[in-house]
Design a protein around this motif. Structure first.
Motif, PDB file in Angstrom:
ATOM      1  N   ASP A   1       0.818  -1.188   0.168  1.00  0.00           N
ATOM      2  CA  ASP A   1      -0.244  -0.032   0.141  1.00  0.00           C
ATOM      3  C   ASP A   1       0.773   1.221   0.082  1.00  0.00           C
ATOM      4  O   ASP A   1       0.357   2.250  -0.458  1.00  0.00           O
ATOM      5  N   TYR A   2       1.960   1.091   0.531  1.00  0.00           N
ATOM      6  CA  TYR A   2       2.717   2.601   0.698  1.00  0.00           C
ATOM      7  C   TYR A   2       3.672   2.766  -0.536  1.00  0.00           C
ATOM      8  O   TYR A   2       4.362   3.697  -0.365  1.00  0.00           O
ATOM      9  N   TYR A   3       3.728   2.029  -1.618  1.00  0.00           N
ATOM     10  CA  TYR A   3       4.644   2.275  -2.535  1.00  0.00           C
ATOM     11  C   TYR A   3       4.117   2.296  -3.979  1.00  0.00           C
ATOM     12  O   TYR A   3       2.980   1.756  -4.182  1.00  0.00           O
ATOM     13  N   ALA A   4       4.583   3.351  -4.685  1.00  0.00           N
ATOM     14  CA  ALA A   4       4.046   3.414  -6.053  1.00  0.00           C
ATOM     15  C   ALA A   4       4.681   2.407  -6.915  1.00  0.00           C
ATOM     16  O   ALA A   4       5.823   1.678  -6.632  1.00  0.00           O
ATOM     17  N   ILE A   5       4.085   1.785  -7.799  1.00  0.00           N
ATOM     18  CA  ILE A   5       4.277   0.677  -8.677  1.00  0.00           C
ATOM     19  C   ILE A   5       4.383   1.202 -10.318  1.00  0.00           C
ATOM     20  O   ILE A   5       3.466   1.890 -10.534  1.00  0.00           O
ATOM     21  N   GLY A   6       5.423   0.682 -10.808  1.00  0.00           N
ATOM     22  CA  GLY A   6       5.663   1.310 -12.342  1.00  0.00           C
ATOM     23  C   GLY A   6       5.683  -0.005 -13.069  1.00  0.00           C
ATOM     24  O   GLY A   6       6.161  -1.151 -12.809  1.00  0.00           O
ATOM     25  N   TRP A   7       5.442   0.266 -14.367  1.00  0.00           N
ATOM     26  CA  TRP A   7       5.556  -0.776 -15.428  1.00  0.00           C
ATOM     27  C   TRP A   7       6.546  -0.018 -16.512  1.00  0.00           C
ATOM     28  O   TRP A   7       6.804   0.881 -16.819  1.00  0.00           O
ATOM     29  N   PHE A   8       7.475  -1.062 -16.877  1.00  0.00           N
ATOM     30  CA  PHE A   8       8.685  -0.707 -17.858  1.00  0.00           C
ATOM     31  C   PHE A   8       8.593  -1.791 -18.839  1.00  0.00           C
ATOM     32  O   PHE A   8       8.023  -2.837 -18.802  1.00  0.00           O
ATOM     33  N   ARG A   9       9.258  -1.220 -19.867  1.00  0.00           N
ATOM     34  CA  ARG A   9       9.366  -2.571 -20.845  1.00  0.00           C
ATOM     35  C   ARG A   9      10.660  -2.098 -21.718  1.00  0.00           C
ATOM     36  O   ARG A   9      11.213  -1.105 -21.631  1.00  0.00           O
ATOM     37  N   GLN A  10      11.082  -3.301 -22.167  1.00  0.00           N
ATOM     38  CA  GLN A  10      12.306  -3.137 -23.230  1.00  0.00           C
ATOM     39  C   GLN A  10      12.126  -4.013 -24.328  1.00  0.00           C
ATOM     40  O   GLN A  10      11.951  -5.233 -24.524  1.00  0.00           O
ATOM     41  N   GLY A  11      12.182  -3.431 -25.350  1.00  0.00           N
ATOM     42  CA  GLY A  11      12.053  -3.640 -26.695  1.00  0.00           C
ATOM     43  C   GLY A  11      13.443  -4.333 -27.229  1.00  0.00           C
ATOM     44  O   GLY A  11      14.399  -3.835 -26.553  1.00  0.00           O
ATOM     45  N   PRO A  12      13.262  -4.942 -28.414  1.00  0.00           N
ATOM     46  CA  PRO A  12      14.583  -5.684 -28.952  1.00  0.00           C
ATOM     47  C   PRO A  12      15.640  -4.455 -29.203  1.00  0.00           C
ATOM     48  O   PRO A  12      15.468  -3.410 -30.006  1.00  0.00           O
ATOM     49  N   GLY A  13      16.838  -4.523 -28.676  1.00  0.00           N
ATOM     50  CA  GLY A  13      17.759  -3.620 -29.056  1.00  0.00           C
ATOM     51  C   GLY A  13      17.587  -2.329 -28.286  1.00  0.00           C
ATOM     52  O   GLY A  13      18.382  -1.294 -28.677  1.00  0.00           O
ATOM     53  N   LYS A  14      16.678  -2.051 -27.526  1.00  0.00           N
ATOM     54  CA  LYS A  14      16.375  -0.950 -26.745  1.00  0.00           C
ATOM     55  C   LYS A  14      16.718  -0.816 -25.434  1.00  0.00           C
ATOM     56  O   LYS A  14      16.552  -1.899 -24.762  1.00  0.00           O
ATOM     57  N   GLU A  15      16.755   0.333 -24.914  1.00  0.00           N
ATOM     58  CA  GLU A  15      16.698   0.486 -23.393  1.00  0.00           C
ATOM     59  C   GLU A  15      15.495   0.180 -22.759  1.00  0.00           C
ATOM     60  O   GLU A  15      14.458   0.517 -23.300  1.00  0.00           O
ATOM     61  N   ARG A  16      15.548  -0.051 -21.596  1.00  0.00           N
ATOM     62  CA  ARG A  16      14.250  -0.275 -20.709  1.00  0.00           C
ATOM     63  C   ARG A  16      13.816   0.932 -20.251  1.00  0.00           C
ATOM     64  O   ARG A  16      14.389   1.924 -19.951  1.00  0.00           O
ATOM     65  N   GLU A  17      12.308   1.273 -20.678  1.00  0.00           N
ATOM     66  CA  GLU A  17      11.710   2.663 -20.557  1.00  0.00           C
ATOM     67  C   GLU A  17      10.467   2.366 -19.594  1.00  0.00           C
ATOM     68  O   GLU A  17       9.901   1.454 -19.725  1.00  0.00           O
ATOM     69  N   GLY A  18      10.225   3.604 -18.968  1.00  0.00           N
ATOM     70  CA  GLY A  18       9.307   3.379 -17.927  1.00  0.00           C
ATOM     71  C   GLY A  18       8.032   3.926 -18.949  1.00  0.00           C
ATOM     72  O   GLY A  18       8.052   4.823 -19.492  1.00  0.00           O
ATOM     73  N   ILE A  19       6.807   3.362 -18.600  1.00  0.00           N
ATOM     74  CA  ILE A  19       5.556   3.529 -19.519  1.00  0.00           C
ATOM     75  C   ILE A  19       4.425   3.778 -18.566  1.00  0.00           C
ATOM     76  O   ILE A  19       3.636   4.889 -19.007  1.00  0.00           O
ATOM     77  N   SER A  20       4.469   3.581 -17.305  1.00  0.00           N
ATOM     78  CA  SER A  20       3.259   3.738 -16.462  1.00  0.00           C
ATOM     79  C   SER A  20       3.731   3.512 -14.929  1.00  0.00           C
ATOM     80  O   SER A  20       4.462   2.612 -14.765  1.00  0.00           O
TER      81      SER A  20
END
Length: 123
Positions: free
Chosen positions: A28-47
């Motif tokens: 309950d006390y933490y924000a949760i994020g979704w990240f993604r990493q496409g082929p040959g790409k850096e991991r990026e935060g999306i939501s």
């Protein structure tokens, strides 16, 4: 610990819902994020969803197509992905924002990375 699931193969324009199950900490006390990493790409935060109803945040690349929701009673976060595009193909991860209850999408601010789930958008 966080574990993402729900990925798969979907056609362009289709939808998927990813799930993130949390255990072992005060969810309950933490924000949760979704990240993604496409082929040959850096991991990026999306939501991100803030702790206890504090709001949501989306990257421009997914705004209007993806929706993040958390259910604190179940220690779960969901990412509903609509109008998927081939560019959304990636391994998707969920993680905990370790110091802040509010949202941000900077990768270094997150921990408790679990195994990701593969999303492939292709006809």
């Amino acid at each position: 610990q966080l574990q993402a699931s729900g990925g798969g193969l979907v056609q362009p324009g289709g939808s998927l819902r990813l799930s993130c199950a949390a255990s072992g900490f005060g969810f309950d006390y933490y924000a949760i994020g979704w990240f993604r990493q496409g082929p040959g790409k850096e991991r990026e935060g999306i939501s991100c969803v803030a702790a206890r109803g504090g709001g949501t945040l989306y990257a421009d690349s997914v705004k209007g197509r993806f929706t993040i929701v958390r259910e604190n009673t179940k220690n779960m976060v969901y990412l509903q992905m609509n109008y998927l595009e081939p560019e959304d193909t990636a391994v998707y991860f969920c993680a905990r924002r370790r110091r802040y209850s509010g949202c941000g999408l900077i990768r270094s601010e997150y921990d408790n990375w679990g195994q990701g789930t593969q999303v492939t958008v292709s006809s």
